[in-house]
Design a protein around this motif. Structure first.
Motif, PDB file in Angstrom:
ATOM      1  N   PRO A   1       0.612   5.732   0.014  1.00  0.00           N
ATOM      2  CA  PRO A   1      -0.359   6.794   0.339  1.00  0.00           C
ATOM      3  C   PRO A   1      -1.024   7.365  -0.906  1.00  0.00           C
ATOM      4  O   PRO A   1      -2.107   7.927  -0.845  1.00  0.00           O
ATOM      5  N   ARG A   2      -0.344   7.224  -2.054  1.00  0.00           N
ATOM      6  CA  ARG A   2      -0.934   7.701  -3.304  1.00  0.00           C
ATOM      7  C   ARG A   2      -0.374   6.851  -4.436  1.00  0.00           C
ATOM      8  O   ARG A   2       0.596   6.128  -4.264  1.00  0.00           O
TER       9      ARG A   2
ATOM     10  N   GLU B   1      -9.929   5.486   0.735  1.00  0.00           N
ATOM     11  CA  GLU B   1     -10.183   5.691   2.160  1.00  0.00           C
ATOM     12  C   GLU B   1     -11.679   5.683   2.441  1.00  0.00           C
ATOM     13  O   GLU B   1     -12.489   6.082   1.604  1.00  0.00           O
TER      14      GLU B   1
ATOM     15  N   LEU C   1       6.754   6.319   0.890  1.00  0.00           N
ATOM     16  CA  LEU C   1       6.118   5.655   2.027  1.00  0.00           C
ATOM     17  C   LEU C   1       5.319   4.445   1.550  1.00  0.00           C
ATOM     18  O   LEU C   1       4.713   4.469   0.478  1.00  0.00           O
ATOM     19  N   TYR C   2       5.324   3.384   2.364  1.00  0.00           N
ATOM     20  CA  TYR C   2       4.563   2.186   2.014  1.00  0.00           C
ATOM     21  C   TYR C   2       4.216   1.466   3.312  1.00  0.00           C
ATOM     22  O   TYR C   2       4.760   1.771   4.383  1.00  0.00           O
TER      23      TYR C   2
ATOM     24  N   ASN D   1       2.534  -6.901   7.195  1.00  0.00           N
ATOM     25  CA  ASN D   1       2.943  -7.020   8.595  1.00  0.00           C
ATOM     26  C   ASN D   1       2.843  -5.708   9.360  1.00  0.00           C
ATOM     27  O   ASN D   1       2.972  -5.712  10.581  1.00  0.00           O
ATOM     28  N   MET D   2       2.657  -4.604   8.657  1.00  0.00           N
ATOM     29  CA  MET D   2       2.818  -3.297   9.281  1.00  0.00           C
ATOM     30  C   MET D   2       1.483  -2.604   9.549  1.00  0.00           C
ATOM     31  O   MET D   2       0.575  -2.647   8.734  1.00  0.00           O
ATOM     32  N   THR D   3       1.420  -1.932  10.693  1.00  0.00           N
ATOM     33  CA  THR D   3       0.317  -0.994  10.899  1.00  0.00           C
ATOM     34  C   THR D   3       0.823   0.429  10.689  1.00  0.00           C
ATOM     35  O   THR D   3       0.030   1.315  10.399  1.00  0.00           O
ATOM     36  N   GLY D   4       2.120   0.640  10.854  1.00  0.00           N
ATOM     37  CA  GLY D   4       2.706   1.951  10.586  1.00  0.00           C
ATOM     38  C   GLY D   4       3.225   2.038   9.157  1.00  0.00           C
ATOM     39  O   GLY D   4       3.068   1.107   8.359  1.00  0.00           O
ATOM     40  N   TRP D   5       3.835   3.179   8.856  1.00  0.00           N
ATOM     41  CA  TRP D   5       4.382   3.419   7.515  1.00  0.00           C
ATOM     42  C   TRP D   5       5.901   3.521   7.585  1.00  0.00           C
ATOM     43  O   TRP D   5       6.459   3.948   8.588  1.00  0.00           O
ATOM     44  N   ALA D   6       6.549   3.159   6.482  1.00  0.00           N
ATOM     45  CA  ALA D   6       7.991   3.334   6.395  1.00  0.00           C
ATOM     46  C   ALA D   6       8.334   3.662   4.941  1.00  0.00           C
ATOM     47  O   ALA D   6       7.451   3.671   4.071  1.00  0.00           O
ATOM     48  N   TYR D   7       9.615   3.941   4.699  1.00  0.00           N
ATOM     49  CA  TYR D   7      10.048   4.304   3.351  1.00  0.00           C
ATOM     50  C   TYR D   7      10.679   3.124   2.630  1.00  0.00           C
ATOM     51  O   TYR D   7      11.322   2.281   3.246  1.00  0.00           O
TER      52      TYR D   7
ATOM     53  N   GLU E   1       0.850  -1.191   0.000  1.00  0.00           N
ATOM     54  CA  GLU E   1       0.000   0.000   0.000  1.00  0.00           C
ATOM     55  C   GLU E   1       0.887   1.242   0.000  1.00  0.00           C
ATOM     56  O   GLU E   1       1.913   1.281   0.687  1.00  0.00           O
TER      57      GLU E   1
ATOM     58  N   ARG F   1      12.444   7.377  -2.973  1.00  0.00           N
ATOM     59  CA  ARG F   1      11.959   6.813  -1.725  1.00  0.00           C
ATOM     60  C   ARG F   1      10.500   7.207  -1.514  1.00  0.00           C
ATOM     61  O   ARG F   1      10.131   8.358  -1.717  1.00  0.00           O
TER      62      ARG F   1
ATOM     63  N   ASP G   1       3.219  -2.902   4.348  1.00  0.00           N
ATOM     64  CA  ASP G   1       2.926  -4.232   3.843  1.00  0.00           C
ATOM     65  C   ASP G   1       2.027  -4.986   4.825  1.00  0.00           C
ATOM     66  O   ASP G   1       1.495  -4.401   5.775  1.00  0.00           O
TER      67      ASP G   1
END
Lengths: 472, 472
Positions: free
Chosen positions: B294-295, B334, B307-308, B312-318, B292, B305, B310
């Motif tokens: 953000p756009r 959304e 943000l995404y 396993n994640m609830t947060g975002w990373a680069y 996923e 770079r 996967d």
């Protein structure tokens, strides 16, 4: 962790190699506990021989395992011996005379009653400085230097099948978090991506990178077994509690209990495990079935109707027993005896890359997740008093102590000290460990109610949320 | 369900065939609403032609869809026409003069404001008799006949891309539950398998069998589209609420709100969907990425770079953008605009076996789950008063009405009636539907606060938990 891995030590495979390179010291600013995490006197174990199956005696392997205690305990060689004494089980805490842990955090630990040669729990408490990847824009900063920011960090690591993974995680996980948090400097507000969700993502990825490093280095170095990891990060007004395993964190606030983690075990993660076995049946190696039955099926029951549940069900239903159902269930057992593939009793954590099913070459790691669940607590939304604390404990504490009993001990111990006495949190941590260990009586460690105390390693952090020396 | 499936009707594939065989009447005892679920006057649609891609005009397909309203509304041909009028949007309820629904249940519904030709919601309310598979032992029984037992049943079915699946589910799902509950007669207490967990398993499996029946019969019969299903079973003192989709159930008890379901949407089920895409990449057909962002990523951003997150994640990373990341995200959008594969906005339910990605042959069904989450409420643990109710509503209600607003309406309407007046629950259901629909004003249906009311189909059950005519 007591008996969490059945016969797993016999399956550790490590090749010989050079001792691990000492990582460069963490970049710390204003860190009261800035000593290197591994004290020079801590013995390093030699590389273990290659495992050769279930016949390898566990003691041989364990005798070679590394042994160290958290740096902040400042243990002398004599103190280290006392901390390693299964008979006395002396409770260890940082010395009153030394520099206090950040926020006047309390800490206490005790070794197990003999289930493993050394204490396989590890702990870490640091203040970590993060340099930005490039100039920070739009991110408020902690008291810091240059373009970076600081976070406070506490970690508990409950090892199993050896102490190597827990020791490595206690030494390095916060550095992976620091590395990931550098990305905060790139952040600018966009849609649903909040600053908080970036910190959560940074912690999640740090767990993954830590696990990958263990995988890479397991052959060259001594990374034996695996560990649960319970980590707290304080950054910019928020407390992030990340848990992968069966340790637990609760906040006790004005007597109220706020759970800050949940445990990941074969029972709580049954459906995730079954789904994986269903979608990737090759991971079951023809030895296991992803279905769960209330009891082991006998060959003579072929064709009969039996209760089962699969990855989609929380309830039970009947099915006709087929040949495949005679395989051993992927998840079986109840409570502390629940196991994945008859081997491991915890389903999230770091390490375990060499873990195999007993008497088999089937790897268990694909079923284990290194990802934590992260819960966020906003410290600024409530005016905390010195009696409000965040308690972290390994399962040695929680196996014999309920949340309510912990809250009662918080109340009893803290009310016996002046609110501004910074030693009260260590006293509380010691009381919690003592209360879970019990005293030697009637051929065992017994609690006041005469029930058995915990024979496991027990480690506890007590983090004051509004106490003296805290962030405020 | 408003716009839940984008262009999906164009992808319906049904072959011609004989009209569906009328199932034999349900085995009911003491059932106030024992009429056949499909009234003889309800028109049956002819079999639809085979779909041929996105060029098929939606109206053509919809015009052939089946249309019926719940039997308990006892609609005359004229009433059926009024219920089908998008301009007037008259609220429908069972007639005061007829036999009441079990427990004096209140019901009201209204058609949408024009988004589909007919009301695609369906409802069912029955008392169902279960014959044991063999002699019952150890199971207490409701007022029953012979060796069986009775359960009370309420179902709301919110259809999309046609009314066929919702109509079929409203006609048959309780029979699948009855079939599964026959296994209760085999039950004897063993370990963790409680009576309650068997009922939960029976409901879970009934949903699966219903879905499989739709799959089997979709070619021969008219089973178009899919539907959310929200079902309540009352059996032996306990209320089981099973939800697959984005309908919602809450209990309002002495003013307190007790959530009895949660919604399953691309947002709430993101990690399940992403995990499936990750483990079974062939399901993404080279058209989608399980990650996923953000756009939407632009080709010129390759190597940058971004943000995404996967599975396993609830947060975002680069991460650095690679070629695969340019594919369309499996989950995007959304709130009410969130979609799986850019097509469907709900991730659990029945049917949708023919649903394909727009302008593609890629099936979406593998990502949809037919399994409900079942929550259990023990009616015997609390002394309920006549104002305590269980409210079920399709998303047409909840899109514009909060839980608190529903609780306020419960209080306002019920206090205007005598506690023993059985018509108060229908009045409450009508008030809830009216409050969500609004009144025609300023080119639209408007609420008192001038915001737009719901243009979707709206259906509401109000089940009294301690009222006149209830189980007690």
């Amino acid at each position: 962790m007591l008996s969490r891995v059945r016969s797993a030590v016999a399956h550790l495979v490590s090749s010989g190699g050079a001792p691990p390179p000492r990582p460069k010291s963490p970049d710390l600013s204003n860190a009261p506990s800035a000593q290197p995490a591994v004290p020079p006197e801590a013995p390093r174990s030699p590389p273990a021989r290659a495992g050769s199956g279930s016949s390898a005696p566990a003691k041989t392997v364990e005798a070679r395992a590394s042994f160290s205690r958290p740096t902040f305990l400042q243990l002398s060689p004599g103190g280290l011996r006392r901390a390693d004494d299964h008979a006395g089980r002396a409770v260890q805490s940082p010395p009153d005379t030394g520099r206090r842990l950040p926020w006047s955090t309390g800490y206490a630990e005790v070794i197990n009653a003999g289930k493993s040669r050394h204490n396989e729990d590890q702990a870490c408490c640091e203040v970590v400085y993060v340099e930005g990847r490039r100039s920070v824009s739009g991110v408020p900063r902690e008291p810091s230097r240059g373009q970076g920011l600081c976070f406070y960090y506490w970690g508990l690591f409950d090892g199993h099948a050896g102490g190597g993974a827990a020791e490595m995680a206690s030494r390095l996980l916060h550095r992976h978090i620091r590395e990931q948090l550098k990305d905060l400097s790139c952040w600018s507000s966009q849609k649903e991506v909040t600053h908080e969700s970036l910190v959560v993502g940074a912690i999640e990825n740090a767990f993954q990178f830590m696990d990958e490093q263990m995988a890479r280095e397991r052959h060259g170095h001594q990374v034996e077994g695996g560990c649960c990891a319970l980590v707290v990060v304080y950054l910019l007004g928020k407390v992030y509690v990340a848990n992968a395993g069966d340790s637990r964190a609760i906040i006790v606030r004005n007597g109220e209990i706020i759970p800050m983690s949940r445990e990941f075990t074969p029972e709580t993660e049954r459906q995730r495990l079954q789904l994986l076995g269903f979608l990737k049946p090759e991971l079951l190696g023809g030895e296991f079935t992803h279905l769960e039955f209330p009891r082991r099926i006998q060959p003579k029951e072929l064709g009969q109707r039996m209760l089962y549940r699969d990855q989609n069900m929380t309830g039970w239903a009947y099915k006709k027993i087929e040949l495949e159902d005679l395989r051993f269930p992927l998840v079986c057992g109840e409570g502390k005896k629940a196991r994945v593939m008859a081997t491991i009793g915890v389903t999230r954590g770091l390490g375990d890359h060499n873990l195999k099913v007993c008497s088999s070459t089937l790897p268990i790691k694909p079923f284990l997740s290194c990802f934590p669940e992260v819960r966020v607590y906003d410290l600024t939304q409530y005016e905390h008093c010195p009696d409000d604390v965040l308690v972290l404990g390994t399962d040695g504490l929680w196996d014999v102590t309920s949340d309510c009993e912990v809250a009662a001990t918080v109340d009893r111990v803290l009310s016996a000290y002046e609110p501004n006495d910074p030693s009260r949190y260590t006293a509380l941590a010691q009381a919690l460990v003592l209360g879970a260990r019990g005293t030697p009586r009637d051929r065992g460690w017994r609690l006041p109610n005469n029930k058995l105390g915990s024979g496991d390693d027990i480690s506890v952090f007590v983090i004051p949320l509004g106490g003296p020396g805290s962030y405020s």
